[in-house]
Design a protein around this motif. Structure first.
Motif, PDB file in Angstrom:
ATOM      1  N   ASP B 211      33.333  -3.604  16.391  1.00 63.35           N
ATOM      2  CA  ASP B 211      33.877  -2.794  15.302  1.00 63.35           C
ATOM      3  C   ASP B 211      33.617  -1.308  15.499  1.00 63.35           C
ATOM      4  O   ASP B 211      34.432  -0.479  15.140  1.00 63.35           O
ATOM      5  CB  ASP B 211      33.245  -3.228  13.967  1.00 63.35           C
ATOM      6  CG  ASP B 211      33.824  -4.529  13.477  1.00 63.35           C
ATOM      7  OD1 ASP B 211      34.728  -5.058  14.150  1.00 63.35           O
ATOM      8  OD2 ASP B 211      33.378  -5.017  12.425  1.00 63.35           O
ATOM      9  N   PHE B 212      32.433  -0.978  16.058  1.00 57.96           N
ATOM     10  CA  PHE B 212      32.139   0.458  16.130  1.00 57.96           C
ATOM     11  C   PHE B 212      32.991   1.191  17.153  1.00 57.96           C
ATOM     12  O   PHE B 212      33.220   2.390  17.015  1.00 57.96           O
ATOM     13  CB  PHE B 212      30.635   0.725  16.302  1.00 57.96           C
ATOM     14  CG  PHE B 212      30.007   0.200  17.561  1.00 57.96           C
ATOM     15  CD1 PHE B 212      29.284  -0.978  17.552  1.00 57.96           C
ATOM     16  CD2 PHE B 212      30.098   0.915  18.739  1.00 57.96           C
ATOM     17  CE1 PHE B 212      28.672  -1.450  18.699  1.00 57.96           C
ATOM     18  CE2 PHE B 212      29.488   0.460  19.893  1.00 57.96           C
ATOM     19  CZ  PHE B 212      28.779  -0.737  19.874  1.00 57.96           C
ATOM     20  N   LEU B 214      36.233   0.359  17.653  1.00 60.03           N
ATOM     21  CA  LEU B 214      37.469   0.526  16.884  1.00 60.03           C
ATOM     22  C   LEU B 214      37.316   1.703  15.928  1.00 60.03           C
ATOM     23  O   LEU B 214      38.200   2.545  15.774  1.00 60.03           O
ATOM     24  CB  LEU B 214      37.773  -0.765  16.105  1.00 60.03           C
ATOM     25  CG  LEU B 214      39.018  -0.726  15.231  1.00 60.03           C
ATOM     26  CD1 LEU B 214      40.271  -0.623  16.084  1.00 60.03           C
ATOM     27  CD2 LEU B 214      39.103  -1.944  14.333  1.00 60.03           C
ATOM     28  N   MET B 215      36.143   1.771  15.266  1.00 51.63           N
ATOM     29  CA  MET B 215      35.891   2.849  14.313  1.00 51.63           C
ATOM     30  C   MET B 215      35.943   4.200  15.022  1.00 51.63           C
ATOM     31  O   MET B 215      36.499   5.160  14.490  1.00 51.63           O
ATOM     32  CB  MET B 215      34.520   2.633  13.654  1.00 51.63           C
ATOM     33  CG  MET B 215      34.251   3.570  12.487  1.00 51.63           C
ATOM     34  SD  MET B 215      35.467   3.373  11.171  1.00 51.63           S
ATOM     35  CE  MET B 215      35.726   5.064  10.707  1.00 51.63           C
ATOM     36  N   ARG B 217      37.672   4.987  17.594  1.00 50.30           N
ATOM     37  CA  ARG B 217      39.100   5.312  17.811  1.00 50.30           C
ATOM     38  C   ARG B 217      39.722   5.856  16.530  1.00 50.30           C
ATOM     39  O   ARG B 217      40.449   6.834  16.532  1.00 50.30           O
ATOM     40  CB  ARG B 217      39.862   4.042  18.211  1.00 50.30           C
ATOM     41  CG  ARG B 217      39.908   3.768  19.682  1.00 50.30           C
ATOM     42  CD  ARG B 217      40.664   2.501  19.949  1.00 50.30           C
ATOM     43  NE  ARG B 217      42.103   2.705  20.052  1.00 50.30           N
ATOM     44  CZ  ARG B 217      42.976   1.720  20.198  1.00 50.30           C
ATOM     45  NH1 ARG B 217      42.570   0.476  20.260  1.00 50.30           N
ATOM     46  NH2 ARG B 217      44.257   1.977  20.291  1.00 50.30           N
ATOM     47  N   LEU B 218      39.412   5.179  15.416  1.00 48.35           N
ATOM     48  CA  LEU B 218      40.014   5.573  14.142  1.00 48.35           C
ATOM     49  C   LEU B 218      39.443   6.897  13.645  1.00 48.35           C
ATOM     50  O   LEU B 218      39.968   7.507  12.716  1.00 48.35           O
ATOM     51  CB  LEU B 218      39.789   4.477  13.095  1.00 48.35           C
ATOM     52  CG  LEU B 218      40.495   3.164  13.389  1.00 48.35           C
ATOM     53  CD1 LEU B 218      40.106   2.104  12.398  1.00 48.35           C
ATOM     54  CD2 LEU B 218      42.011   3.369  13.367  1.00 48.35           C
ATOM     55  N   LYS B 219      38.324   7.302  14.238  1.00 49.64           N
ATOM     56  CA  LYS B 219      37.697   8.554  13.846  1.00 49.64           C
ATOM     57  C   LYS B 219      38.271   9.699  14.681  1.00 49.64           C
ATOM     58  O   LYS B 219      37.935  10.851  14.476  1.00 49.64           O
ATOM     59  CB  LYS B 219      36.202   8.408  14.138  1.00 49.64           C
ATOM     60  CG  LYS B 219      35.259   9.275  13.404  1.00 49.64           C
ATOM     61  CD  LYS B 219      33.852   8.774  13.764  1.00 49.64           C
ATOM     62  CE  LYS B 219      32.856   9.885  13.782  1.00 49.64           C
ATOM     63  NZ  LYS B 219      31.555   9.417  14.277  1.00 49.64           N
ATOM     64  N   GLY B 220      39.114   9.358  15.649  1.00 49.51           N
ATOM     65  CA  GLY B 220      39.724  10.385  16.479  1.00 49.51           C
ATOM     66  C   GLY B 220      38.892  10.809  17.662  1.00 49.51           C
ATOM     67  O   GLY B 220      39.089  11.898  18.196  1.00 49.51           O
ATOM     68  N   VAL B 221      37.951   9.980  18.094  1.00 46.62           N
ATOM     69  CA  VAL B 221      37.150  10.314  19.281  1.00 46.62           C
ATOM     70  C   VAL B 221      38.005  10.074  20.519  1.00 46.62           C
ATOM     71  O   VAL B 221      38.593   9.009  20.660  1.00 46.62           O
ATOM     72  CB  VAL B 221      35.875   9.443  19.347  1.00 46.62           C
ATOM     73  CG1 VAL B 221      35.006   9.855  20.520  1.00 46.62           C
ATOM     74  CG2 VAL B 221      35.098   9.537  18.053  1.00 46.62           C
ATOM     75  N   PRO B 222      38.113  11.074  21.413  1.00 47.95           N
ATOM     76  CA  PRO B 222      38.914  10.869  22.628  1.00 47.95           C
ATOM     77  C   PRO B 222      38.348   9.751  23.503  1.00 47.95           C
ATOM     78  O   PRO B 222      37.133   9.533  23.518  1.00 47.95           O
ATOM     79  CB  PRO B 222      38.812  12.213  23.360  1.00 47.95           C
ATOM     80  CG  PRO B 222      38.393  13.184  22.318  1.00 47.95           C
ATOM     81  CD  PRO B 222      37.590  12.431  21.326  1.00 47.95           C
ATOM     82  N   GLN B 223      39.239   9.096  24.231  1.00 48.86           N
ATOM     83  CA  GLN B 223      38.899   7.913  25.017  1.00 48.86           C
ATOM     84  C   GLN B 223      37.662   8.098  25.905  1.00 48.86           C
ATOM     85  O   GLN B 223      36.759   7.264  25.914  1.00 48.86           O
ATOM     86  CB  GLN B 223      40.126   7.541  25.871  1.00 48.86           C
ATOM     87  CG  GLN B 223      39.951   6.308  26.720  1.00 48.86           C
ATOM     88  CD  GLN B 223      39.922   5.033  25.885  1.00 48.86           C
ATOM     89  OE1 GLN B 223      40.261   5.048  24.703  1.00 48.86           O
ATOM     90  NE2 GLN B 223      39.500   3.947  26.483  1.00 48.86           N
ATOM     91  N   GLN B 225      35.162  10.113  25.636  1.00 46.38           N
ATOM     92  CA  GLN B 225      33.927  10.187  24.852  1.00 46.38           C
ATOM     93  C   GLN B 225      33.562   8.840  24.248  1.00 46.38           C
ATOM     94  O   GLN B 225      32.384   8.521  24.110  1.00 46.38           O
ATOM     95  CB  GLN B 225      34.076  11.220  23.725  1.00 46.38           C
ATOM     96  CG  GLN B 225      34.145  12.638  24.222  1.00 46.38           C
ATOM     97  CD  GLN B 225      34.208  13.626  23.076  1.00 46.38           C
ATOM     98  OE1 GLN B 225      33.629  13.415  22.019  1.00 46.38           O
ATOM     99  NE2 GLN B 225      34.938  14.711  23.279  1.00 46.38           N
ATOM    100  N   ARG B 229      29.916   7.852  25.324  1.00 43.76           N
ATOM    101  CA  ARG B 229      28.954   8.022  24.227  1.00 43.76           C
ATOM    102  C   ARG B 229      28.753   6.743  23.417  1.00 43.76           C
ATOM    103  O   ARG B 229      27.670   6.468  22.937  1.00 43.76           O
ATOM    104  CB  ARG B 229      29.400   9.163  23.301  1.00 43.76           C
ATOM    105  CG  ARG B 229      29.338  10.518  23.990  1.00 43.76           C
ATOM    106  CD  ARG B 229      30.085  11.570  23.174  1.00 43.76           C
ATOM    107  NE  ARG B 229      29.581  11.648  21.827  1.00 43.76           N
ATOM    108  CZ  ARG B 229      28.686  12.535  21.420  1.00 43.76           C
ATOM    109  NH1 ARG B 229      28.226  13.422  22.264  1.00 43.76           N
ATOM    110  NH2 ARG B 229      28.280  12.554  20.173  1.00 43.76           N
ATOM    111  N   HIS B 230      29.837   5.978  23.232  1.00 37.91           N
ATOM    112  CA  HIS B 230      29.710   4.797  22.367  1.00 37.91           C
ATOM    113  C   HIS B 230      29.559   3.499  23.150  1.00 37.91           C
ATOM    114  O   HIS B 230      28.746   2.664  22.816  1.00 37.91           O
ATOM    115  CB  HIS B 230      30.920   4.689  21.434  1.00 37.91           C
ATOM    116  CG  HIS B 230      31.001   5.790  20.432  1.00 37.91           C
ATOM    117  ND1 HIS B 230      30.523   5.663  19.146  1.00 37.91           N
ATOM    118  CD2 HIS B 230      31.485   7.044  20.523  1.00 37.91           C
ATOM    119  CE1 HIS B 230      30.721   6.802  18.495  1.00 37.91           C
ATOM    120  NE2 HIS B 230      31.301   7.649  19.304  1.00 37.91           N
ATOM    121  N   ASN B 234      25.459   1.447  24.606  1.00 39.59           N
ATOM    122  CA  ASN B 234      25.240   0.206  23.882  1.00 39.59           C
ATOM    123  C   ASN B 234      25.431  -1.027  24.741  1.00 39.59           C
ATOM    124  O   ASN B 234      24.933  -2.102  24.410  1.00 39.59           O
ATOM    125  CB  ASN B 234      26.150   0.138  22.656  1.00 39.59           C
ATOM    126  CG  ASN B 234      25.666   1.061  21.573  1.00 39.59           C
ATOM    127  OD1 ASN B 234      24.636   0.826  20.975  1.00 39.59           O
ATOM    128  ND2 ASN B 234      26.385   2.151  21.361  1.00 39.59           N
TER     129      ASN B 234
END
Lengths: 598, 316
Positions: B211-212, B214-215, B217-223, B225, B229-230, B234
């Motif tokens: 989910d995070f 997907l979140m 992406r929905l937050k507008g973080v470029p691919q 990053q 970063r995400h 993890n």
């Protein structure tokens, strides 16, 4: 001015080929600046797919077959992720369904909001930190400065949801999309989040779209309401209007299946089940469950027509605005008068304290000094928020956790083995409580073999009888749990419990993972089984309205202690304990505006 | 947090004690003892008695165990009868050589595996993933002595880039040892990298579905990053413990590889000691391997504790 416009949008599952049945089918909706729209629907209705499409996202495995979605004139579905990064999280932001899994575990709270600010505002690092603290304060989180350095797993569900809201607000959105913003939260926490969202919206004149299965949440948050069924919008209008005078037979039935405190009676379930993706009909999808259908309901789907300005219904035979319910409520069987106690809890204390010589730790007991008596064929509901100790009580009664003090007496069981049989536990989530590798027959056969040493033929006959008593067809015997719907799975779990011929049925939140119309059916089932078979039921739930609909008596647990215990009517009309009062108040906050069940 | 580390270290200590008991008991239950093994056909009568008295083998087992364990705590591993030298002297240099070999293998294998795993996970089921995963599967299946022989055939016999076997002595300077360790290390790192790569790949695929992500992406973080970063931090967390286990396994693999390449390390010494029936030396080497295994695992667990915020902020 229209901000968000969906026009004839259809999305289908790619795996089904070119003639794929649509997940959402010809949806048209628009949201103006500052307006709020609610989208209601049960699981599988396509509401989440629609919401993601509004963010310009079609999930893997799905593809758009027609129509478009525009935000402020920008067509969202014709652009790739790179072109949408500036928009997403900026002018168009979303609050996820479950903040616990939607926040990156390796990011501190501060980093989450800082990232949104870095991407969508031109602020420098120092200014971003100041703004982050400001946002956290705005969503009413205590001590924002120290929160910056903490990780998501150190916060509670309600706090995480607030962080997610703050993160969405960071980009100063013009439209905020909310995906089940309160599901999985306690009633009280839920109420506080709804109040916070209302407050923020009134301050910022921001448009909002909220998707939920919970009509109560939508009634409080939204001006307009669209109800979806099997991928289509079946009714649309002013939220208050739609809920007070539903005109589509499905919406009317859905509203009637919501348990409410204003009239304490079992809510009415909707017969049948929502169609799966491959079972959708060319005509009206609700047809098999509809009592008003005419011959022209097959073949072609009914158009969404205005019954009066601003109230649209997709039905050829809409309900009359003031018409009484089409069927009378199910008869409620009176409880036998004889009071025979079957279960006695005296001064029960349960503790999860686990101390070892290396780490002696002290924790308050999960349940302390609990005394209650359960009568034959009585239904007693235990209500409380998470952490109140209600599930712990059930575990202790079932013998799954040792007592730290007090005693539990089950008058129907002479020894431990008998007690294991006489006390049956049904779990919250049937997805994980049924063995996915066993057919339904094997699932029900296990207690039969264990307690009654039956042979194969006898097992089959008995299993069929138990299936019938939970209103499932005998052909379900050969199915696997994965082939059943959530409600059907829970029925199988109930049948398995019944197979042990229990005197006491322990139900742990058994309806909270189910849709509201399915919940109504399960409540009926439990009620009828208890009355006809003389089984005593301990029904644990966080939903006081569902408890009130079903139970003879209600006990309220608060911080491991019994705050209140009394007849349902008395607890709901004149709650004594302050916690019960808040609980009743938040449950009544919206159900009182629903039409009474006749 | 400190409590967790202390508890983890305490259980490691307990494991070490257990290992020493098992190693001692293992030799105790074998027919004969160090003296009969050493003396062979002469091992009878007065000669045998004299040898036993010299080696202290005439004492009861419990007393001998405490004696042995006490010596170890003082840093003395006993005396090799065959080689007529203190074991510490024989083992010391070779332990260094084996650690050099393992370190070179880990330094080649782990970064390579992590990198390949991340790319394969991100490009799931595409050409790169299929090639990398397929190669990994093959690398895992081929036994070390086969891949070692093949590498010697190609790089030493065929291309002549390097010598086929290590010819330097066990006391060679560190730098020479590192360059001598290169080819054996490549063999070891192949299997090591294959295991780790597949774990990293699976973990990346798992995290990509979360989910995070997907979140984000929905937050507008470029691919880019989202990935660095995400996703990557993890997905590496659950892999740390696997890396530790694989490194510990390396130490078992060295026995074969060192023999093939004639590399002067602890593994080859173990083989020689068994061949010579030099029981005190075998005992000492077995104990050393056990200690290395436990220490590696302990270090991995502590690393996982320090890197994972969920564990780091755990309050007991």
């Amino acid at each position: 001015m229209t901000l968000l416009a969906i026009d004839g949008l259809s999305i289908a599952a790619a795996a089904y080929g070119p003639d794929a049945p649509p997940v959402i089918d010809g949806i048209s909706l628009s949201v103006a600046e500052g307006e709020s729209l609610g989208i209601a629907g049960e699981s599988g209705s396509g509401k989440s797919t629609l919401l993601l499409a509004m963010m310009g996202l079609v999930q893997d495995g799905l593809h758009r077959t027609g129509g478009k979605a525009c935000f402020a004139g920008v067509s969202l579905l014709d652009r790739d992720d790179r072109e949408l990064t500036a928009l997403r999280g900026g002018r168009l932001a979303m609050v996820p369904q479950n903040a616990g899994t939607a926040l990156t575990p390796s990011f501190k709270i501060g980093q989450h909001i800082d990232e949104a600010l870095r991407l969508h505002t031109g602020l420098a690092a120092v200014a971003r930190t100041r703004r982050t603290v400001e946002l956290l304060r705005q969503v009413r989180l205590p001590d924002p400065e120290s929160l910056l350095k903490r990780y998501p797993h150190q916060l509670s569900g309600g706090q995480l949801q607030r962080v997610a809201i703050a993160m969405a607000l960071a980009g100063e959105p013009q439209a905020l999309l909310l995906d089940e913003p309160t599901s999985g939260l306690d009633v009280m926490t839920q109420q506080r989040i709804i109040e916070l969202l209302g407050e923020i919206r009134s301050q910022r004149a921001m448009a909002a779209v909220c998707v939920s299965h919970d009509l109560g949440v939508l009634a409080q948050l939204c001006d307009k309401l669209a109800v979806m069924y099997a991928g289509r919008i079946v009714e649309f209008g002013e939220a208050g209007r739609v809920l007070a005078e539903p005109r589509h037979p499905y919406v009317k039935a859905l509203v009637a299946s919501v348990p409410r405190l204003s009239s304490i009676s079992l809510p009415r379930p909707i017969g049948g089940a929502a169609p799966g993706l491959s079972e959708r009909l060319a005509g009206c999808s609700f047809l098999p469950r509809c009592s008003r259908a005419g011959s022209d309901c097959t073949g072609q789907q009914p158009p969404l027509q205005a019954l009066r300005p601003g109230h649209l219904v997709a039905c050829r035979y809409p309900e009359e605005a003031t018409q009484a319910a089409t069927s009378s409520p199910a008869p409620v069987i009176a409880r036998p008068a004889a009071e025979v106690p079957v279960l006695q809890l005296e001064n029960v204390t349960v503790s999860y304290r686990r101390s070892s010589w290396l780490s002696p730790q002290q924790q308050p007991p999960a349940v302390s000094g609990l005394s209650l008596t359960l009568m034959q064929s009585e239904i007693l509901a235990l209500v409380g928020e998470s952490g109140s100790g209600k599930s712990t009580v059930l575990r202790a009664i079932a013998g799954l956790w040792p007592l730290a003090g007090g005693s539990i007496t089950c008058s129907r069981a002479a020894d431990e083995h008998e007690r294991r049989r006489a006390v049956q536990l049904i779990f919250q989530n049937p997805d994980s409580s049924l063995n996915p590798r066993h057919r339904v027959e094997e699932i029900i056969a296990q207690p039969l073999r264990l307690y009654f040493h039956m042979g194969p033929e006898e097992i089959r006959a008995t299993a069929m009888r138990h299936l019938a008593s939970v209103e499932l067809d005998p052909r379900y015997l050969t199915r696997y749990p994965a082939q059943l719907s959530g409600g059907e799975r829970q029925r199988v779990a109930i049948a398995r419990a019944l197979a042990a011929k229990p005197s006491i049925l322990l139900c742990d939140e058994i309806t909270s993972a189910l849709d509201v119309s399915v919940q109504a059916a399960i409540l009926h089932l439990i009620h009828d089984l208890s009355r006809s078979q003389g089984v005593a039921v301990l029904f644990v739930t966080h939903n006081i309205a569902a408890a009130a609909a079903l139970a003879d008596r209600i006990g309220v647990l608060h911080e491991g202690q019994l705050a209140e215990l009394g007849p349902t009517a008395a607890v709901c009309s004149t709650p004594q304990h302050s916690y019960t009062k808040t609980l009743v108040r938040s449950a009544r906050a919206w159900t009182d505006q629903l039409p009474p069940v006749s | 947090m400190l409590g967790l580390i202390v508890r983890r270290a305490a259980s490691s200590l307990f494991t070490l004690i257990l290992i020493s008991v098992v190693v001692f008991a293992g030799l105790e239950f074998m027919p004969g003892d160090a003296c009969t093994a050493h003396l062979g056909r002469d091992g009878k009568g007065a000669v045998l008695e004299a040898c036993r008295a010299r080696m202290g083998l005439d004492a009861p087992p419990v007393k001998r165990f405490t004696q042995w364990a006490g010596d170890i705590l003082r840093g003395e591993l006993g005396t090799s009868m065959q080689r007529e030298k203190p074991i510490t002297e024989i083992v010391g240099w070779r332990l260094r050589n084996t650690l050099v070999l393992s370190a070179v293998a880990a330094l080649i294998g782990i970064p390579l595996a992590v990198l390949l795993g991340i790319i394969a996970g991100l490009r799931r089921d595409r050409l790169f993933d299929m090639a990398a995963s397929g190669t990994a599967l093959v690398a895992m299946t081929i036994p070390e002595f086969v891949s070692a022989t093949l590498l010697i055939l190609v790089f030493a016999v065929g291309l002549g880039w390097t010598a086929g076997v290590v010819t330097i002595g066990y006391k060679a300077p560190l730098l020479e040892m590192v360059s001598a360790a290169f080819l054996p290390a490549v063999v070891l790192s192949m299997v090591l990298a294959a295991h780790i790569m597949r774990m990293v790949r699976a973990s990346v695929i798992d995290v990509l579905k979360s989910d995070f992500v997907l979140m984000a992406r929905l937050k507008g973080v470029p691919q880019q990053q989202i990935i660095w970063r995400h996703v990557v931090p993890n997905s590496l967390l659950p892999v740390i413990s696997v890396i530790g286990l694989t490194v510990a396994w390396l130490l078992g693999g060295v026995v074969i590889v060192e023999s093939v390449f004639n590399y002067p390390g602890l593994g080859r010494l173990a083989v020689d000691a068994v061949g010579d029936r030099d029981l005190p030396l075998v005992q000492a080497i077995a104990l050393l391997f056990g200690i290395t295994y436990v220490v590696t695992n302990l270090m991995t667990d502590i690393a996982a504790l320090l890197l994972n915020p969920r564990l780091r902020t755990y309050r007991a």
